[in-house]
Design a protein around this motif. Structure first.
Motif, PDB file in Angstrom:
ATOM      1  N   SER A 254      39.280   9.996  39.029  1.00 28.50           N
ATOM      2  CA  SER A 254      38.756  11.447  39.400  1.00 28.50           C
ATOM      3  C   SER A 254      39.347  11.810  40.621  1.00 28.50           C
ATOM      4  CB  SER A 254      37.247  11.287  39.391  1.00 28.50           C
ATOM      5  OG  SER A 254      36.848  10.816  38.217  1.00 28.50           O
ATOM      6  N   LEU A 340      28.653  13.706  40.249  1.00 30.37           N
ATOM      7  CA  LEU A 340      28.685  14.700  39.220  1.00 30.37           C
ATOM      8  C   LEU A 340      28.855  16.106  39.912  1.00 30.37           C
ATOM      9  CD1 LEU A 340      29.248  15.540  36.407  1.00 30.37           C
ATOM     10  CD2 LEU A 340      26.938  15.012  35.974  1.00 30.37           C
ATOM     11  N   CYS A 351      33.430  18.995  34.972  1.00 29.38           N
ATOM     12  CA  CYS A 351      33.716  17.934  35.369  1.00 29.38           C
ATOM     13  C   CYS A 351      34.044  17.270  34.145  1.00 29.38           C
ATOM     14  CB  CYS A 351      32.598  17.474  36.098  1.00 29.38           C
ATOM     15  SG  CYS A 351      32.699  15.452  36.440  1.00 29.38           S
ATOM     16  N   ILE A 353      33.546  13.742  32.603  1.00 26.90           N
ATOM     17  CA  ILE A 353      32.397  12.844  32.913  1.00 26.90           C
ATOM     18  C   ILE A 353      33.175  11.446  32.145  1.00 26.90           C
ATOM     19  CG2 ILE A 353      30.505  14.340  32.988  1.00 26.90           C
ATOM     20  CD1 ILE A 353      29.995  13.479  30.092  1.00 26.90           C
ATOM     21  N   THR A 354      33.934  11.430  31.243  1.00 27.44           N
ATOM     22  CA  THR A 354      34.751  10.409  30.628  1.00 27.44           C
ATOM     23  C   THR A 354      35.360   9.561  31.791  1.00 27.44           C
ATOM     24  OG1 THR A 354      35.075  11.664  28.543  1.00 27.44           O
ATOM     25  CG2 THR A 354      36.471   9.548  29.022  1.00 27.44           C
ATOM     26  N   LEU A 356      34.758  10.048  35.037  1.00 27.32           N
ATOM     27  CA  LEU A 356      33.757   9.827  36.069  1.00 27.32           C
ATOM     28  C   LEU A 356      33.121   8.293  35.616  1.00 27.32           C
ATOM     29  CD1 LEU A 356      32.470  10.251  38.693  1.00 27.32           C
ATOM     30  CD2 LEU A 356      31.019  11.947  37.371  1.00 27.32           C
ATOM     31  N   HIS A 357      32.639   8.255  34.454  1.00 24.41           N
ATOM     32  CA  HIS A 357      32.110   7.162  34.056  1.00 24.41           C
ATOM     33  C   HIS A 357      32.612   5.796  34.208  1.00 24.41           C
ATOM     34  CE1 HIS A 357      32.835   5.365  30.242  1.00 24.41           C
ATOM     35  NE2 HIS A 357      33.357   6.279  29.854  1.00 24.41           N
ATOM     36  N   GLU A 364      29.052   5.362  29.359  1.00 29.54           N
ATOM     37  CA  GLU A 364      29.110   6.575  29.072  1.00 29.54           C
ATOM     38  C   GLU A 364      27.656   7.169  28.505  1.00 29.54           C
ATOM     39  OE1 GLU A 364      31.995   9.775  26.425  1.00 29.54           O
ATOM     40  OE2 GLU A 364      31.792   7.545  25.611  1.00 29.54           O
ATOM     41  N   MET A 367      26.100   7.798  31.688  1.00 29.43           N
ATOM     42  CA  MET A 367      26.410   9.141  32.599  1.00 29.43           C
ATOM     43  C   MET A 367      26.212  10.341  31.444  1.00 29.43           C
ATOM     44  SD  MET A 367      28.600   9.782  34.893  1.00 29.43           S
ATOM     45  CE  MET A 367      27.806  11.218  35.668  1.00 29.43           C
ATOM     46  N   ALA A 371      23.884  13.643  33.245  1.00 32.26           N
ATOM     47  CA  ALA A 371      24.242  15.014  33.052  1.00 32.26           C
ATOM     48  C   ALA A 371      23.252  15.728  32.290  1.00 32.26           C
ATOM     49  CB  ALA A 371      25.460  14.899  32.197  1.00 32.26           C
ATOM     50  N   GLN A 397      33.210  16.569  28.568  1.00 33.01           N
ATOM     51  CA  GLN A 397      33.200  17.258  29.905  1.00 33.01           C
ATOM     52  C   GLN A 397      31.737  17.919  30.017  1.00 33.01           C
ATOM     53  OE1 GLN A 397      36.124  20.426  30.158  1.00 33.01           O
ATOM     54  NE2 GLN A 397      37.772  18.819  30.814  1.00 33.01           N
ATOM     55  N   ALA A 398      31.398  17.986  31.335  1.00 30.91           N
ATOM     56  CA  ALA A 398      29.967  18.656  31.658  1.00 30.91           C
ATOM     57  C   ALA A 398      30.317  19.811  32.487  1.00 30.91           C
ATOM     58  CB  ALA A 398      29.027  17.764  32.322  1.00 30.91           C
TER      59      ALA A 398
END
Length: 420
Positions: A254, A340, A351, A353-354, A356-357, A364, A367, A371, A397-398
């Motif tokens: 990230s 996040l 963001c 999140i894939t 990020l986790h 996942e 995560m 979110a 994505q978030a």
């Protein structure tokens, strides 16, 4: 007086002293001592040298022909000024005319009258609580109504004790069947899920703009953001070769992704580079178990940022006579939520999140729970190969879209918890 002393002798500062080597200054609560040479002083220290909260406890005793005096540096009768100030005492060596400066600690000496403490101890049972004393008075002087109420409460207490014994026996049976480690793991996971709402960043759900829902100043105050100037400049100056090496060595993807797409010039470039450094600290902290005081020093982390990380994202644990900072399961969830929210400000309120986790080393599903708890909109992207990101595909994505989404708790998860 100070001028004369400076002309006739010199000051010598001693090296850092341990608590046991400190000089002692005593004062007597009942008056002034005329002949201090006739007093015999004895210092006692706590035998528990491993406990950091007890190893510095000291008791000072003084004996004279008429009275005995006792003072200590802990408890209600100790002097609070020892915690608020530092005291020093100078000892003049008349041969070398050098004055050595030592750390000092104050003791308030109080007289001990023989027989008074023993007589009071006989009349007062130290194991007797306030409730027990009141019950004794009711038994001796209470009305019939009060005595009946006391008898009824004691019968209920017996029944409660029997229930506690049955519960303890059942708990021991469960522990023997499932094992203590498995139960502790289940409790830790349940607490982390239940306490997730308490570890989310401050949220203004009624904000008019997405940027105001999770304010940037709640993550980095203006003072903290200014202290990251040097570290941000270092991050922005990384060459493509250094970024590639960082990616190949398993660095935070990230962070690498944002550094590869930094704006060319301007205030936006400076902000993204500083946030990237702070984000790298959060992600590295999430991968740790116990944290040392050297965390972040090699990367050039400012002292105020390090203190903020320890204060916000770690808990103190007592282990082998030392206090350690530990990243618990709930603190990992808190790190995920704050990372996040920071990425939302770095990527126009979206963001990945894939990525990020994976950087956080959490699942996942966990995560996604974070979110959803933050009210973010989840977007599932089509499976597209992205070899430049170092992963096979990016699927989720978030995004922060107003109004925030309110997710309902899954019925299946509630049923599973009941079954356990």
């Amino acid at each position: 007086m100070i001028t004369t002393m400076a002309a006739s002798c010199s000051l010598v500062c001693c090296e850092e002293e341990r608590d046991s080597d400190k000089a002692v200054i005593v004062r007597f609560s009942n008056g002034n001592v005329q002949n201090a040479e006739q007093l015999g002083f004895t210092m006692y220290k706590n035998a528990d040298e491993t406990n950091p909260r007890k190893k510095s406890r000291r008791i000072m005793a003084a004996e004279s022909d008429r009275l005995s005096y006792v003072g200590n540096n802990f408890g209600a009768e100790s002097l609070k000024c020892n915690n608020l100030c530092k005291y020093y005492v100078g000892v003049l060596n008349k041969e070398t005319m050098q004055m050595e400066v030592h750390c000092a600690e104050l003791f308030n000496m109080q007289p001990v009258i023989p027989g008074e403490i023993e007589e009071y101890a006989k009349t007062q049972d130290p194991t007797q609580t306030y409730r027990d004393k009141v019950d004794s008075l009711i038994e001796a002087f209470g009305t019939n109504k009060q005595k009946r109420a006391l008898s009824s409460r004691r019968l209920n207490q017996v029944g409660s004790d029997t229930l506690h014994q049955a519960v303890a026996k059942a708990a021991n049976t469960v522990i023997d069947q499932k094992g203590l480690e498995a139960l502790q793991q289940e409790v830790a996971e349940t607490e982390a899920q239940g306490d997730l709402a308490f570890h989310l960043p401050p949220c203004n759900a009624g904000a008019d703009r997405p940027e105001d829902v999770y304010l940037f100043d709640d993550f980095l105050s203006p003072v903290e953001f200014a202290s990251l100037e040097q570290a941000g400049t270092k991050m922005a100056s990384l060459t493509p070769e250094e970024l590639k090496k960082l990616r190949d060595d398993g660095g935070c993807l990230s962070v690498v992704k944002h550094l590869e797409n930094l704006p060319s010039v301007g205030e936006a470039r400076d902000k993204i580079s500083r946030c990237a450094f702070y984000l790298s600290l959060l992600l590295n902290l999430a991968r740790q178990r116990s944290i040392t005081r050297k965390f972040g020093q090699e990367e050039g982390c400012p002292r105020n940022i390090q203190s903020k990380l320890f204060r916000t994202f770690t808990v103190e644990s007592f282990n082998s006579g030392r206090v350690q900072n530990v990243v618990s399961s709930s603190m990992r969830s808190k790190l995920a939520a704050y990372s996040l929210a920071l990425l939302l400000h770095m990527s126009h309120m979206t963001c990945d999140i894939t990525l990020l986790h994976r950087d956080l080393a959490i699942t996942e599903a966990r995560m996604i729970d974070v979110a959803k708890s933050m009210g973010l909109t989840l977007i599932k992207l089509p499976r597209v190969k992205a070899e430049e990101d170092g992963v096979r595909d990016t699927t989720r994505q978030a995004a922060l879209v107003l109004p925030l989404v309110k997710y309902e708790q899954s019925m299946e998860r509630r049923k599973r918890k009941k079954l356990h």
